[in-house]
Structures are given as C-alpha cells and as structure tokens.
Motif scaffolding. Structure first.
Motif, PDB file in Angstrom:
ATOM      1  N   ALA A 250       0.829  -1.204   0.000  1.00 57.48           N
ATOM      2  CA  ALA A 250       0.000   0.000   0.000  1.00 57.48           C
ATOM      3  C   ALA A 250       0.861   1.251   0.000  1.00 57.48           C
ATOM      4  N   GLU A 251       1.959   1.235   0.765  1.00 54.84           N
ATOM      5  CA  GLU A 251       2.852   2.390   0.829  1.00 54.84           C
ATOM      6  C   GLU A 251       3.586   2.581  -0.493  1.00 54.84           C
ATOM      7  N   LEU A 252       3.881   1.474  -1.173  1.00 58.86           N
ATOM      8  CA  LEU A 252       4.531   1.578  -2.463  1.00 58.86           C
ATOM      9  C   LEU A 252       3.627   2.290  -3.456  1.00 58.86           C
ATOM     10  N   GLN A 253       2.311   2.100  -3.314  1.00 62.01           N
ATOM     11  CA  GLN A 253       1.370   2.759  -4.217  1.00 62.01           C
ATOM     12  C   GLN A 253       1.298   4.252  -3.923  1.00 62.01           C
ATOM     13  N   SER A 254       1.228   4.636  -2.687  1.00 61.45           N
ATOM     14  CA  SER A 254       1.049   6.044  -2.337  1.00 61.45           C
ATOM     15  C   SER A 254       2.355   6.824  -2.348  1.00 61.45           C
ATOM     16  N   LEU A 255       3.456   6.154  -1.993  1.00 66.49           N
ATOM     17  CA  LEU A 255       4.799   6.744  -1.934  1.00 66.49           C
ATOM     18  C   LEU A 255       4.990   7.747  -0.782  1.00 66.49           C
ATOM     19  N   VAL A 256       3.920   8.131  -0.134  1.00 66.25           N
ATOM     20  CA  VAL A 256       4.023   9.175   0.884  1.00 66.25           C
ATOM     21  C   VAL A 256       4.884   8.724   2.060  1.00 66.25           C
ATOM     22  N   SER A 257       4.562   7.548   2.620  1.00 58.46           N
ATOM     23  CA  SER A 257       5.324   7.048   3.761  1.00 58.46           C
ATOM     24  C   SER A 257       6.777   6.784   3.376  1.00 58.46           C
ATOM     25  N   THR A 258       6.977   6.218   2.190  1.00 54.49           N
ATOM     26  CA  THR A 258       8.334   5.942   1.717  1.00 54.49           C
ATOM     27  C   THR A 258       9.148   7.227   1.623  1.00 54.49           C
ATOM     28  N   MET A 259       8.540   8.263   1.071  1.00 55.13           N
ATOM     29  CA  MET A 259       9.224   9.538   0.900  1.00 55.13           C
ATOM     30  C   MET A 259       9.667  10.103   2.248  1.00 55.13           C
ATOM     31  N   HIS A 260       8.781  10.050   3.249  1.00 53.86           N
ATOM     32  CA  HIS A 260       9.112  10.581   4.570  1.00 53.86           C
ATOM     33  C   HIS A 260      10.264   9.794   5.217  1.00 53.86           C
ATOM     34  N   LYS A 261      10.219   8.465   5.073  1.00 50.42           N
ATOM     35  CA  LYS A 261      11.259   7.623   5.679  1.00 50.42           C
ATOM     36  C   LYS A 261      12.617   7.859   5.013  1.00 50.42           C
ATOM     37  N   ILE A 262      12.614   7.992   3.698  1.00 49.64           N
ATOM     38  CA  ILE A 262      13.867   8.241   2.980  1.00 49.64           C
ATOM     39  C   ILE A 262      14.430   9.610   3.362  1.00 49.64           C
ATOM     40  N   LYS A 263      13.566  10.608   3.398  1.00 48.87           N
ATOM     41  CA  LYS A 263      14.017  11.957   3.758  1.00 48.87           C
ATOM     42  C   LYS A 263      14.574  11.991   5.172  1.00 48.87           C
ATOM     43  N   ALA A 264      13.903  11.278   6.110  1.00 49.50           N
ATOM     44  CA  ALA A 264      14.368  11.237   7.503  1.00 49.50           C
ATOM     45  C   ALA A 264      15.737  10.570   7.599  1.00 49.50           C
ATOM     46  N   SER A 265      15.950   9.497   6.819  1.00 47.08           N
ATOM     47  CA  SER A 265      17.232   8.801   6.836  1.00 47.08           C
ATOM     48  C   SER A 265      18.350   9.687   6.315  1.00 47.08           C
TER      49      SER A 265
END
Length: 250
Positions: A125-140
């Motif tokens: 589901a996160e792969l579809q929206s990309l929102v959560s992924t984007m936040h996690k990558i930016k935080a890292s």
C-alpha cells in the motif's frame, strides 16, 4: 569440465555459505548488544553495514575495481541490479539504508539488521502512495544515512539496464535529494542471478569459483524536480558506465 569443477569445489561454496550465515549472526548479535547499551547511531549503522559487507566480499573471493563516490551522506544511491552479490557490494562500500518489501521483515536476522542499519521496509500500500516511503527516505538522509534503491525493481542479466520503475524517482524529485547512479558489472555474466534460477543452485555454481570479478562505477549526482528527467538521466549514466566497463574489459 564445469560440472567437475563445481563438484570438486562444492566444499568451498558450502564453506562460504556457512561463513555468510555466521558473519550475519555475529554482526547481528554484536549490533543488538550495541543498540541496547548505547542506542542507535550513524557509527553503529556504518559499522554494521561495512563489517558485514566487507567480510562477505573477502570470504567469497569477490574482487572489485571501482572509482570514488562523488559525495558522502546526503544522497540516494541507485545501482543497476544483477545479483544478490550487489547487496554485499553496496553494504561494503556505501553503508546505506536499503529499501525493501515489508515481507522481508519477517525474517529474524533481517528484522534485527533493519534496526541496526536504518533500512526501510515498505508495504504494498505504501509503495502505491509513496508518501510514507518519501518521509522515511528523507528522515534517513537528514541523519546523513544515504538510502540505496534498485530502480529496475528486480535483477537483470544485461548487458545494460532494463526500464526503471517510476516510484523511486518520484521520491527523489519531490524531496530534492541528489541521486548518485551506480553501475555494477560482472566479468562473468553467469554471476547474474535472474529469472527462475534458485538461490542455492546459483550460489553453489558461482561461489565454487575461487574469485568473482566485479567492476563498480559511480556517476555524477543528479537533481531535478521532474522525475521523468531524473529517471532518463540516471539510466543514461548507468548505461554509459556499463558500456565503458564492457569496452575496457574487451
């Protein structure tokens, strides 16, 4: 002749497989103790990735020639994907947080490993929206821990790259984080792990060889707010580096 070599050197492949499991368990145990005593830090992440990656490269006789990365810390690394060996190479030379499917989190060592390395597990589901992924990558990346993504989404024999997935480039475009293209080329094309080949079968065939030769090249950092341009330029750089390696190897 090749069959005879595999049979004769099968003990070497078995030794290497056991060594990989042992190294992984030891790094996970030491890292877990470190985490409990001192908490997470960039130093722990760097030690875990590099100790694990470099130890496995040494044990498995994986010899690399490479150029220097153009910058440190604040970037998304995007390599082409040939084999599981790519993961060892990235870990050894670029202690980045990997992005992987959430299903992998169920594997005991990977679950601990993710905590030590700040790696990111993403659900479908996160792969579809990309929102959560984007936040996690930016935080890292904001913690000076780069992130590694394989834009092809699967392994590919080559000689160049297959079309890239859109998602990772949308993340890079939206966050403004630089992409560093990375080219990985195996001198022996049979080292690529592709299609329906089993891990065990491939491992015992290829890891029975004394040495595996790999060329690694880093491209120039790319930044653009248009993900399609980022995708095009990243693929062009990787393909150009692969062509250059192939021409040099004859």
């Amino acid at each position: 002749m090749k069959t005879a070599r595999i049979i004769l050197l099968a003990p070497l492949a078995l030794f290497r497989l056991i060594s990989i499991l042992t190294i992984s368990a030891v790094v996970a145990l030491v890292g877990w103790l470190w985490l409990k005593l001192f908490g997470f830090s960039r130093r722990l992440q760097n030690w875990s990735m590099q100790t694990w990656g470099k130890s496995i490269l040494f044990i498995c006789g994986i010899k690399t020639d490479k150029n220097e990365k153009p910058q440190n810390g604040h970037f998304i690394l995007m390599p082409n994907h040939r084999s599981y060996i790519d993961i060892f190479i990235v870990a050894a030379y670029n202690p980045a947080a990997f992005v992987g499917k959430a299903e992998l989190k169920k594997w005991p060592l990977l679950k601990i490993g993710a905590k030590l390395t700040n790696s990111i597990f993403v659900s479908r589901a996160e792969l579809q929206s990309l929102v959560s992924t984007m936040h996690k990558i930016k935080a890292s990346v904001n913690k000076d821990i780069p992130v590694a993504l394989f834009p092809e989404g699967t392994t590919y024999k080559g000689p160049l790259t297959k079309p890239f997935k859109n998602g990772s480039f949308k993340v890079a475009a939206d966050t403004g984080i630089p992409i560093i293209p990375m080219a990985i080329h195996f001198k022996d094309e049979k080292d690529a792990w592709i299609d329906d080949d089993t891990f065990v079968g491939h491992f015992f065939r290829q890891m029975s060889k004394p040495l595996i030769h790999v060329s690694v090249r880093y491209g120039k950092p790319l930044v653009n707010s248009d993900y399609k341009i980022l995708q095009k330029e990243t693929r062009e750089q990787i393909n150009a580096m692969l062509e250059d390696i192939i021409s040099q190897n004859g």
